[in-house]
Design a protein around this motif. Structure first.
Motif, short mmCIF file in Angstrom:
data_model
loop_
_atom_site.label_atom_id
_atom_site.label_comp_id
_atom_site.label_asym_id
_atom_site.label_seq_id
_atom_site.Cartn_x
_atom_site.Cartn_y
_atom_site.Cartn_z
N HIS A 89 28.69 -13.31 4.86
CA HIS A 89 27.89 -12.10 5.63
C HIS A 89 26.52 -12.73 5.55
CE1 HIS A 89 27.93 -11.03 1.24
NE2 HIS A 89 27.22 -9.72 2.34
N PHE A 90 25.66 -11.86 6.58
CA PHE A 90 24.73 -11.92 6.90
C PHE A 90 23.97 -10.62 6.50
CE2 PHE A 90 25.61 -13.54 11.25
CZ PHE A 90 25.14 -14.82 11.10
N ALA A 91 22.54 -10.74 5.22
CA ALA A 91 21.99 -10.05 4.53
C ALA A 91 21.49 -9.48 6.50
CB ALA A 91 20.55 -10.58 4.06
N THR A 92 20.62 -9.74 7.24
CA THR A 92 19.94 -9.51 8.68
C THR A 92 21.23 -10.48 9.67
OG1 THR A 92 17.88 -9.56 7.14
CG2 THR A 92 18.26 -8.86 9.50
N THR A 93 21.38 -9.32 10.14
CA THR A 93 22.08 -9.81 11.65
C THR A 93 21.30 -10.77 12.49
OG1 THR A 93 23.87 -8.32 10.96
CG2 THR A 93 24.60 -9.41 12.94
N PRO A 94 21.36 -11.85 12.85
CA PRO A 94 20.52 -12.74 14.12
C PRO A 94 21.05 -11.40 15.50
CG PRO A 94 22.02 -13.87 13.58
CD PRO A 94 22.70 -12.73 12.16
N PHE A 95 20.11 -11.11 16.45
CA PHE A 95 20.26 -11.06 17.56
C PHE A 95 19.39 -12.28 18.53
CE2 PHE A 95 19.72 -8.77 21.66
CZ PHE A 95 21.22 -7.47 21.41
N SER A 96 19.88 -11.89 19.58
CA SER A 96 19.42 -12.39 20.89
C SER A 96 19.39 -12.17 21.88
CB SER A 96 20.01 -13.95 21.22
OG SER A 96 19.35 -15.46 20.32
N ALA A 97 19.07 -11.13 22.80
CA ALA A 97 18.93 -10.48 24.69
C ALA A 97 19.17 -11.83 25.16
CB ALA A 97 17.31 -9.70 24.48
N LEU A 98 19.46 -11.57 26.08
CA LEU A 98 20.47 -12.48 27.72
C LEU A 98 19.53 -12.95 27.89
CD1 LEU A 98 23.21 -11.24 29.23
CD2 LEU A 98 23.66 -12.57 27.09
N MET A 104 37.54 -4.39 11.82
CA MET A 104 36.70 -3.46 12.18
C MET A 104 35.41 -3.47 10.24
SD MET A 104 34.53 -2.15 13.98
CE MET A 104 35.09 -0.49 14.81
N ASP A 105 36.44 -3.20 9.30
CA ASP A 105 35.10 -3.08 8.01
C ASP A 105 34.94 -4.85 7.70
OD1 ASP A 105 38.10 -4.78 7.32
OD2 ASP A 105 38.30 -3.71 5.30
N ILE A 106 36.07 -5.26 8.44
CA ILE A 106 35.38 -6.91 7.55
C ILE A 106 33.89 -7.51 8.63
CG2 ILE A 106 35.99 -9.99 8.54
CD1 ILE A 106 38.40 -8.59 6.75
N ILE A 107 34.43 -7.00 9.79
CA ILE A 107 32.51 -7.15 11.05
C ILE A 107 31.19 -6.22 10.56
CG2 ILE A 107 32.35 -6.18 12.91
CD1 ILE A 107 34.02 -8.83 12.93
N GLU A 108 32.02 -5.18 10.07
CA GLU A 108 30.80 -4.66 9.53
C GLU A 108 30.00 -5.19 8.33
OE1 GLU A 108 32.25 0.05 11.19
OE2 GLU A 108 31.99 -0.28 9.11
N HIS A 109 30.70 -5.63 7.43
CA HIS A 109 30.45 -6.17 6.11
C HIS A 109 29.81 -7.43 6.35
CE1 HIS A 109 30.70 -7.44 2.47
NE2 HIS A 109 30.91 -9.08 3.21
N VAL A 110 30.11 -7.90 7.37
CA VAL A 110 30.34 -9.46 7.36
C VAL A 110 28.40 -9.75 9.18
CG1 VAL A 110 30.04 -11.57 8.93
CG2 VAL A 110 32.26 -10.85 7.90
N GLY A 111 28.87 -8.70 9.65
CA GLY A 111 27.51 -8.20 10.54
C GLY A 111 27.52 -9.00 11.41
N VAL A 112 27.09 -9.25 13.25
CA VAL A 112 27.68 -10.06 14.01
C VAL A 112 26.78 -9.18 15.17
CG1 VAL A 112 30.09 -10.43 13.54
CG2 VAL A 112 29.72 -8.72 15.13
N PRO A 113 26.42 -9.73 16.14
CA PRO A 113 25.13 -9.53 17.00
C PRO A 113 26.32 -8.56 17.90
CG PRO A 113 25.41 -11.37 17.20
CD PRO A 113 26.56 -11.39 16.27
N ARG A 114 26.83 -8.90 18.07
CA ARG A 114 27.49 -7.70 19.44
C ARG A 114 29.18 -7.62 18.95
NH1 ARG A 114 24.54 -10.64 21.90
NH2 ARG A 114 22.88 -10.04 23.59
N TYR A 115 29.92 -6.54 18.94
CA TYR A 115 31.70 -6.91 19.04
C TYR A 115 31.86 -5.64 19.62
CZ TYR A 115 35.96 -5.60 15.75
OH TYR A 115 37.03 -5.95 15.20
N LEU A 116 32.92 -5.77 20.54
CA LEU A 116 33.74 -5.42 20.98
C LEU A 116 35.25 -4.82 20.03
CD1 LEU A 116 35.12 -3.17 23.25
CD2 LEU A 116 35.95 -5.46 24.29
N HIS A 117 35.24 -3.55 19.29
CA HIS A 117 36.38 -3.50 18.41
C HIS A 117 37.55 -3.50 19.46
CE1 HIS A 117 38.82 -2.55 14.97
NE2 HIS A 117 39.41 -1.77 15.52
N THR A 118 38.92 -4.43 19.42
CA THR A 118 40.37 -3.62 19.99
C THR A 118 41.26 -4.09 18.55
OG1 THR A 118 40.42 -6.18 20.19
CG2 THR A 118 40.31 -5.24 22.15
N ASP A 119 41.95 -2.49 18.55
CA ASP A 119 42.38 -2.06 17.89
C ASP A 119 44.09 -2.39 17.79
OD1 ASP A 119 42.84 -0.99 15.25
OD2 ASP A 119 43.72 1.26 16.24
#
Lengths: 168, 106
Positions: A40-49, B1-16
């Motif tokens: 997991h990321f400590a700080t999640t990266p982000f790039s705008a389009l 959802m809990d995994i994504i919140e833990h891992v961290g992603v730039p953007r996430y669409l949650h489909t349940d």
């Protein structure tokens, strides 16, 4: 009048599945002494389009393997042609919910056809000519130091502007 | 959802939906197109990391799938322990044959 019992039933049926807790208990029941750890990321990266989606090349990444002799026997990074969309993908061994659903419809996890529709409507510049299969594995080192850099290189070769990761 | 919140992603669409069908119900082309469009819209509109949006769609089958996933019960406990043993034995063999072979998540 509010039916309390019915209300509770609805609430109980539509909660977010606690996947981390379920995974921990499931591994424990299988006799694994070490709990599963997610990278997991400590700080999640982000790039705008960098440019409008209508001018962008969109790449697609899946965790399903190609349904080929090699894809079925060796889990690694693969790149496959986006069109025509594959009729089948190899999904055995992945943690999808096989007691309630199936993966016979590749459209339920690999959005090639919808992306082509959006492309025809001008919503994206183009779908990249190939999509990529990434292995899910225990080894964080394998993922972070080998697969991810190799995937980035392939996305750059494809001149992808954005990438959609659609794991099963 | 809990995994994504833990891992961290730039953007996430949650489909349940049950794992395996992130685009929605199998063979539902309209829903699959909708989810793809929602994901692209999120890609465009998000302005910061960890932006999460939920799809309004839901699974058209039995809602009991949430309770069912990876459930450990008194009925399957012995079977799971046995499966774990078998799996570790298989992994040991695989490692001997090919030390670089990836061990997939169960």
């Amino acid at each position: 009048m509010l039916n309390i019992q019915g209300f509770e039933t609805i609430v109980n049926k539509t909660y977010d599945v606690p996947y981390m807790e379920r995974t921990r208990l499931y591994y424990e029941a299988q006799g694994y002494s070490e709990p599963y750890l997610w990278a997991h990321f400590a700080t999640t990266p982000f790039s705008a389009l960098q440019k409008p989606l209508s001018e962008s090349t969109v790449s697609l990444i899946t965790t399903a393997m190609p349904d080929t002799e090699q894809g079925r026997s060796e889990r690694k990074l693969y790149s496959s042609l986006s069109t025509p969309a594959p009729k089948t993908m190899y999904t055995l061994g992945l943690s999808w919910h096989d007691t309630v659903t199936h993966t016979r419809d590749t459209g339920s996890f690999l959005p090639i056809e919808p992306l082509l529709v959006v492309q025809d409507e001008g919503g994206i510049g183009s779908l990249a000519p190939r999509f990529h299969s990434v292995p899910t594995a225990y080894s964080q080192r394998q993922t972070l130091e080998e697969d991810a850099p190799e995937l980035l290189e392939r996305l750059q070769e494809d001149q992808a502007d954005v990438a959609l990761l659609v794991p099963l | 959802m809990d995994i994504i919140e833990h891992v961290g992603v730039p953007r996430y669409l949650h489909t349940d939906f049950p794992l395996g069908n992130p685009l929605g119900n199998p063979f539902d082309r309209d829903m699959q197109l909708s989810h793809t469009s929602m994901a692209l819209e999120l890609l465009r509109s998000a302005s910061e990391a960890n932006t999460i949006q939920r799809s309004p769609y839901s699974w058209d089958g039995d809602p009991g799938w949430r309770d069912d996933y990876s459930k450990v019960t008194n009925e399957n406990r012995a079977e799971l322990a046995q499966a774990g043993e078998a799996r570790r034995a298989l992994q040991t063999e695989m490692k001997k044959l090919n030390p670089r072979q990836l061990i997939p998540n169960p």
